[in-house]
Design a protein around this motif. Structure first.
Motif, mmCIF file in Angstrom:
data_model
loop_
_atom_site.group_PDB
_atom_site.id
_atom_site.type_symbol
_atom_site.label_atom_id
_atom_site.label_comp_id
_atom_site.label_asym_id
_atom_site.label_seq_id
_atom_site.Cartn_x
_atom_site.Cartn_y
_atom_site.Cartn_z
ATOM 1 N N LYS A 60 1.268 0.324 -5.548
ATOM 2 C CA LYS A 60 0.333 -0.888 -5.895
ATOM 3 C C LYS A 60 -0.236 -1.223 -4.696
ATOM 4 N N SER A 61 -1.425 -1.517 -4.548
ATOM 5 C CA SER A 61 -2.219 -1.715 -3.134
ATOM 6 C C SER A 61 -1.915 -2.847 -2.728
ATOM 7 N N GLY A 62 -1.555 -2.674 -1.266
ATOM 8 C CA GLY A 62 -1.120 -4.026 -0.445
ATOM 9 C C GLY A 62 0.242 -4.216 -0.583
ATOM 10 N N SER A 63 1.232 -3.314 -1.322
ATOM 11 C CA SER A 63 2.427 -3.520 -1.632
ATOM 12 C C SER A 63 3.343 -3.276 -0.290
ATOM 13 N N GLN A 64 4.331 -3.895 -0.178
ATOM 14 C CA GLN A 64 5.398 -3.445 0.976
ATOM 15 C C GLN A 64 5.800 -1.795 0.803
ATOM 16 N N ARG A 105 3.913 0.409 -0.535
ATOM 17 C CA ARG A 105 2.985 1.188 -0.185
ATOM 18 C C ARG A 105 2.690 1.533 1.215
ATOM 19 N N GLN A 106 2.961 0.227 1.976
ATOM 20 C CA GLN A 106 2.879 0.321 3.443
ATOM 21 C C GLN A 106 4.077 1.290 3.994
ATOM 22 N N TYR A 160 8.545 -2.564 7.911
ATOM 23 C CA TYR A 160 8.260 -2.583 6.240
ATOM 24 C C TYR A 160 9.591 -2.889 5.455
ATOM 25 N N ARG A 199 -9.566 -9.999 -0.355
ATOM 26 C CA ARG A 199 -8.428 -10.093 0.443
ATOM 27 C C ARG A 199 -7.234 -9.519 -0.439
ATOM 28 N N LEU A 234 -7.079 -7.448 -2.765
ATOM 29 C CA LEU A 234 -7.179 -5.943 -3.049
ATOM 30 C C LEU A 234 -6.764 -5.206 -1.534
ATOM 31 N N ASN A 235 -6.931 -6.067 -0.495
ATOM 32 C CA ASN A 235 -6.670 -5.482 1.116
ATOM 33 C C ASN A 235 -7.900 -4.789 1.481
#
Length: 1010
Positions: A315-319, A321-322, A379, A987, A989-990
């Motif tokens: 998921k975009s912007g999720s922890q 994904r980081q 993260y 924002r 969707l980062n």
């Protein structure tokens, strides 16, 4: 399960001991100033070890061959390694205070090949140089501290990562990701410590076997970790056994082969049988090492691909994904030194064998370790922050202080050793430092254990409840679906109360069945529970069901059913009077359920029921939101079709139709804030009322009046010929001819004849004079389609015509003058062709006076339905049938498809649909499968955005189309959640606001800016 847990912990402890042994062993080995790799040929020489005056015949040099060390004959590399290892235990016999080579030779003839001189140990060596045997004396010393300190520092860093992996594994031994991360840390320590000290470790067979095992298994273990992190890939989860076989069997087979080859070489060498066979076995081992490197490279590439898939599917912007982003960045950075290592092994085996790849692999390991560090510290990788609770923080601080203290002691002792205060400074410094670290660790562990015991005895319920709430908070914040949430709850309880067996049954949509969604230990005999059974009915009334004890209120049938499910306790996860799930608590490592644990489980069940109810509500809202978005899209498409109809009516002269007769529905929120102007295109044959098409039409009107050459560029199927005809029809040359030449369809010789004509007898088959296209286009326009396919010879002649407007027919010397306007078109990259020397630059600049770019259909999705209606009328008329309507679902499918073939592909699709249509409207049944596949993709993909195991399969439909569709759905969802506010949606969707607006325009959700 418990045995496996302790075996893996013991394995981690053994690899820690291995690292210490490698450090101590490597720094007690001896150097004699020459090094060999896989053979007896000298590959490196260190002059500082060669004593001046003690080699009058000449010092050893690279490519010389060692024949004897300390009087031991050296026939192969095994002899070389064994002799160096023996030097660790040999002290100099006798004292030689003289520097005379002859006297030392006399000592050697007496059998003393290792002597002492000026507090230094000298070793006698023999070597062949250009076929002549020579002798020399070398200083035998240990390695310098500069080689030891980086190894110790990096070992401590790797040890820290290993301890974190062990802590995560200890708390979550049932979690596949935690187990693989721990195994990855173990292999990492073994492979790095052995690889860094390769030349010294190779002197000991046991250390070599451990290093070889870790190094060969490390790529496979890493790939396995990335295939299950952050969640298992669908394919791996579906075919788990086959995946493990494919993943590990090549590495295990290769490892077994290498071990057999190495052990065979050692046995043959120890038995002093065939030296040539030993040399052959060592050569075979070297080839096997190269095969292992190739396998490791392939598996590392698999790691990169797996990480990339995890990044794009998260998921975009999720922890989550980081975390993947940082590890992917570290792995990508490590690819450079790894590639250099492979290149070195392939091109310079001697340098590779001498340890030339040590520092590149150090950098690769550093990149990945730093990525893990950022993922853990920033993260929350693997929930390390939750596992390493506050009780472990003092231990970590103390351990860090202890390591710093040990390093200070170690460095100080080395300095004092160099000044002569200690006789064996390195060994003493190592033992003192290690002893300090071990003592501090034991004391801190004991203190932490005592505090934990006291806390549990004094306030066990509060501690467990606090840990439970922390884990549940992390789980609920991720807004998972009910199935994934239930699985997380079971694992959270297993970590808190050391649960070995347990399961959770989740209520299904039909309301009468509870399905098994997660389990620990043995699989329950039943995978579902039906409403009306004793266990379910009892849990609707009582707070728990427990295997009968004194004072138990649970009825006998419910207890029997609980026992069949391998449970000791059953808890209802309820919201108000609705039983949402059933939690079964099984075996707990031989311990009984005490009162504080029962209180904890009761509180947990109440909170978990509330969380499941919230997850159900969130899922229902998502479903309603998807339905709403689909209806919004249909309304938007209907609005667009009404606008298209108005445009067509205006084009037919229906000016008397009032706006009241065709009222538009209310504009869709965030679809467009500006009203869409209803204006028929003024250029015949060009269909499209989007902003980009209107802008292009205005440009065509302006350019048409010019006499300059025009270059039309765009993808195939975008209507370049149509725009060329529009330029001609709008120009003063409209009464002149419009001549077309398709350059790609004609051979080079035939093309020249077609352009310039030929005279009778110019070539075989030229039976009469024939005018060329330039003559035919006199006073008019010549359209050169696919100009990029003309060969260089024709380009040269074409350039002259463009410059002077004169040419000669093929076979003629008479020049002819014409008045022609040139319009050229191409779908190729002319700039690239010029760089490759396939297209003349002067011709390009002559043609590129005015450039018009025809947009692809993806860039103007607003025109898709207008074009579809246009083609419907054309082919319905040709087929002599009433013009069919376009069904709403079919319209959405046309809008969602990527159209790689542009307008030409759309025209073919509509023609096919008109032929196949049976009713009054075209539905999804009349559209091709590649178009209809996208029609069902958005809703399904949209629902998978929050799924734990989202995965794309390129075989389901065209990947590009699926990506476009999924991106559109995300944009719509973000705008819906932001209430139409573009900045807020960006924002969410980062992404930058400008990028967000561009994507909205690309998908037709906003009018394009002029």
């Amino acid at each position: 399960m418990l045995l496996k847990k302790w075996i893996l912990i013991a394995l981690g402890f053994l690899i820690f001991i291995y690292g210490l042994v490698v450090i101590i062993y490597s720094n007690s080995t001896k150097e004699i100033g020459v090094r060999c790799a896989f053979d007896t040929q000298i590959q490196a020489v260190y002059p500082s070890h060669l004593v001046d005056g003690l080699a009058p015949q000449g010092k050893p040099a690279k490519d010389d061959t060692i024949t004897a060390i300390a009087g031991v004959p050296i026939r192969n590399w095994s002899d070389y390694l064994r002799t160096l290892d023996s030097l660790r235990r040999i002290e100099g016999r006798g004292v030689a205070d003289t520097s005379s080579f002859q006297e030392l030779e006399e000592v050697a003839r007496q059998g003393n090949y290792v002597v002492s001189r000026d507090h230094k140990t000298l070793v006698h060596i023999r070597f062949l140089s250009n076929g002549v045997e020579k002798q020399a004396w070398c200083v035998s010393t240990g390695p310098p501290p500069s080689e030891f300190l980086p190894s110790l520092t990096w070992f401590l860093i790797k040890l820290t990562l290993l301890l974190i992996g062990a802590a995560v594994f200890w708390k979550r031994s049932n979690d596949t990701v935690a187990v693989q991360f721990y195994l990855l840390c173990i292999c990492n320590v073994g492979a790095f410590m052995g690889g860094y000290h390769w030349l010294r470790v190779s002197q000991d067979p046991i250390l070599t076997v451990i290093f070889m095992t870790s190094a060969v298994l490390l790529p496979a273990v890493s790939l396995h970790f990335y295939l299950v992190f952050p969640r298992p890939k669908k394919l791996v989860e579906k075919h788990r056994g086959l995946s493990l076989v494919l993943l590990y069997s090549p590495a295990l087979i290769l490892l077994a082969t290498m071990l057999i080859t190495m052990i065979s070489a050692i046995v043959v060498h120890r038995l002093q049988r065939d030296p040539e066979l030993v040399r052959d076995l060592q050569g075979a081992l070297l080839k096997e090492i190269y095969i292992a490197l190739g396998l490791a490279a392939a598996q590392f590439a698999g790691c990169i691909l797996s990480l990339a898939h995890s990044f794009w599917s998260s998921k975009s912007g999720s922890q989550e994904r980081q975390q993947v982003k940082w590890i992917l960045a570290g792995a990508s950075a490590a690819a450079v030194p790894i590639a250099y290592t492979l290149w070195l092994a392939a091109t310079d085996s001697e340098a590779f064998g001498m340890g030339g790849a040590t520092w590149p692999m150090f950098l690769a390991s550093l990149s990945i370790t730093l990525a893990y560090g950022v993922g853990i510290s920033r993260y929350g990788l693997l929930d390390v922050g939750a596992i390493l609770s506050r009780s472990l923080l003092p231990l970590a601080v103390s351990l860090g202080v202890g390591l710093s203290y040990a390093l200070v002691v170690f460095t100080g002792m080395l300095i004092m050793g160099e000044q002569g205060i200690f006789t064996a400074p390195l060994r003493q410094a190592t033992w003192v430092s290690v002893s300090a670290i071990v003592m501090l660790t034991i004391l801190d562990l004991a203190r932490n254990r005592i505090r934990t015991i006291l806390d549990r005895r004094l306030d066990k319920t509060r501690i467990l409840l606090d840990q439970t709430l922390q884990r549940m908070n992390l789980t609920v914040e991720q807004q998972l679906d009910t199935t994934t949430l239930a699985r997380r709850f079971l694992h959270a309880i297993a970590e808190l109360i050391d649960l070995e067996e347990g399961s959770i049954f989740l209520k299904q949509k039909n309301g009468s069945e509870y399905k098994l969604v997660a389990h620990l230990g043995a699989i329950p005999r039943q995978n579902s529970l039906i409403a009306g059974t004793p266990l379910v009915d009892t849990l609707k009334e009582l707070p728990m069901i427990r295997i009968r004890q004194a004072g138990s209120l649970s009825p006998e049938p419910a207890q029997r059913q609980l026992k069949e499910l391998h449970g000791e306790l059953a808890l209802p996860l309820r919201y108000e009077n609705d039983l949402l799930a059933i939690l079964i608590i099984g075996h707990r490592e031989g311990r009984q359920l005490d009162i504080p644990t029962l209180h904890l489980l009761t509180t947990f069940s109440q909170i978990a029921g509330l969380a499941l109810h919230g997850a159900e509500g969130h899922a229902a809202m998502d479903s309603l939101n998807r339905d709403l978005q689909e209806k919004v899209q249909k309304i938007s498409e209907q609005q667009r079709r009404i606008v298209t109809l108005q445009s067509q009516l205006s084009q037919l002269g229906a000016s008397k139709t009032s706006s009241a007769d065709l009222q538009l529905p209310a504009p869709v929120p965030f679809a467009s804030k500006d009203p869409i102007s209803v204006q028929a295109p003024s250029l015949d044959g060009i269909v499209g009322s989007s902003r980009v098409m209107k802008k292009l039409q205005n440009a065509v009107r302006k350019v048409a009046h010019s006499q300059s050459a025009v270059l039309i560029r765009g993808e195939s199927g975008t209507g370049k010929e149509l725009f060329a005809k529009a330029l001609h029809d709008g120009s003063p040359r409209v009464k002149g001819p419009f001549v077309k030449v398709h350059c790609a369809a004609l051979a080079p010789g035939l093309l020249e004849s077609e352009l310039f004509g030929h005279v009778k007898g110019a070539f075989t088959g030229a039976i009469k004079d024939k005018p060329g296209r330039f003559e035919l286009a006199d006073k008019g326009t010549l359209f050169l389609d696919e100009i990029g396919d003309i060969n260089l010879e024709v380009q040269t002649k074409l350039l002259r015509v463009l410059q002077e407007m004169t040419f000669e027919r093929v076979g003629s010397t008479v020049s002819q003058t014409v008045d022609v306007r040139i319009i050229a078109a191409t779908n190729q990259d002319l700039e690239r062709l010029m760089k490759e020397g396939k297209f003349r630059e002067d011709l390009f600049f002559r043609l590129n006076v005015i450039t018009i770019r025809t947009p692809s259909l993806r860039e103007r999705p607003e025109d898709i339905l207008e074009l579809a209606d246009h083609f419907l009328k054309i082919y319905a008329t040709k087929s002599n049938i009433p013009v069919p309507a376009l069904d709403d679902d079919a319209a959405l499918a046309l809008k969602a498809y990527a159209w790689p073939g542009n307008v030409r592909e759309l025209e073919n699709v509509i023609e096919r649909a008109v032929v196949l249509v049976e009713g009054n409207s075209i539905t999804l049944n009349e559209l091709p499968t590649e178009v209809t596949a996208v029609a069902t993709t958005p809703a399904r993909m949209f629902s998978d955005l929050n799924e734990a195991n989202t995965s794309w399969n390129s075989d389901d439909a065209d990947w590009a189309a699926r990506y476009e569709s999924e991106e559109r759905q995300r944009l719509i969802q973000a705008m819906s959640q932001a209430g139409g506010n573009k900045s807020k949606a960006a924002r969410l969707l980062n992404m930058p606001r400008s990028t967000f607006v561009s994507k909205m325009e690309k998908h037709g959700l906003l009018p394009r800016r002029v």
